[in-house]
Design an enzyme around this catalytic site. Structure first.
Site, PDB file in Angstrom:
ATOM      1  CB  CYS A  55      -1.105   0.158   0.665  1.00  0.00           C
ATOM      2  SG  CYS A  55      -1.928   1.830   1.795  1.00  0.00           S
ATOM      3  CB  CYS A  58       0.124   2.158   5.268  1.00  0.00           C
ATOM      4  SG  CYS A  58      -1.293   0.748   4.961  1.00  0.00           S
ATOM      5  CB  CYS A 103      -4.991  -0.944   2.695  1.00  0.00           C
ATOM      6  SG  CYS A 103      -4.330  -1.824   3.729  1.00  0.00           S
ATOM      7  CB  CYS A 106      -4.314   2.863   5.712  1.00  0.00           C
ATOM      8  SG  CYS A 106      -3.909   2.550   3.794  1.00  0.00           S
ATOM      9  CB  CYS A 126      -8.779  -4.366 -11.698  1.00  0.00           C
ATOM     10  SG  CYS A 126      -8.181  -2.896 -13.373  1.00  0.00           S
TER      11      CYS A 126
END
Length: 138
Positions: A55, A58, A103, A106, A126
């Site tokens: 991510c 984070c 995510c 976060c 995707c």
């Protein structure tokens, strides 16, 4: 595929002003405001090295490079996330019904998952390249 519900809180939560300071404008718009980058614009779409996709907000590990495939859509696509890396919710924006991927650490918006991917899962995650960073295996 069924969408799960978002938790009341994520392990990483910050005030919006902090997200704006820490992320590029494109990362902020995608991760925090649910925008979508233009197809074919992310360098990660053509990245096929060994490593992990994490991510951009984070650093939480999201996808292993071994699950990446060329979907022909113009966005980085994967057939499976790492265990407990992502969550999903129903997205009814733009008069469509889709499954949004975020995510698990976060809550940042990553993209959407569809059921037209390759085996073994038959899924296509995707993802927006702006929502991720690639950590190349050395």
């Amino acid at each position: 595929m069924a969408a799960t519900t978002k938790p009341a809180a994520y392990p990483v939560e910050k005030p919006d002003a902090d997200w704006q300071k820490e992320l590029t404008r494109e990362q902020y718009m995608v991760l925090r405001k649910h925008a979508t980058e233009r197809a074919g614009t992310s360098p990660l779409n053509k990245e096929y090295g060994k490593g992990d996709y994490v991510c951009a907000g984070c650093g939480h590990p999201l996808f292993d490079s071994t699950t990446k495939f060329d979907s022909g859509t113009g966005w980085p696509s994967f057939w499976e996330p790492k265990a407990e890396a992502v969550g999903t919710t129903e997205d009814r924006s733009f008069f469509m019904r889709r499954v949004e991927v975020h995510c698990a650490n976060c809550g940042g918006h990553l993209g959407h998952v569809f059921d037209d991917g390759p085996q073994p899962t038959g899924l296509r995650y995707c993802m927006n390249g702006a929502a991720m960073k690639f950590l190349k295996e050395e």
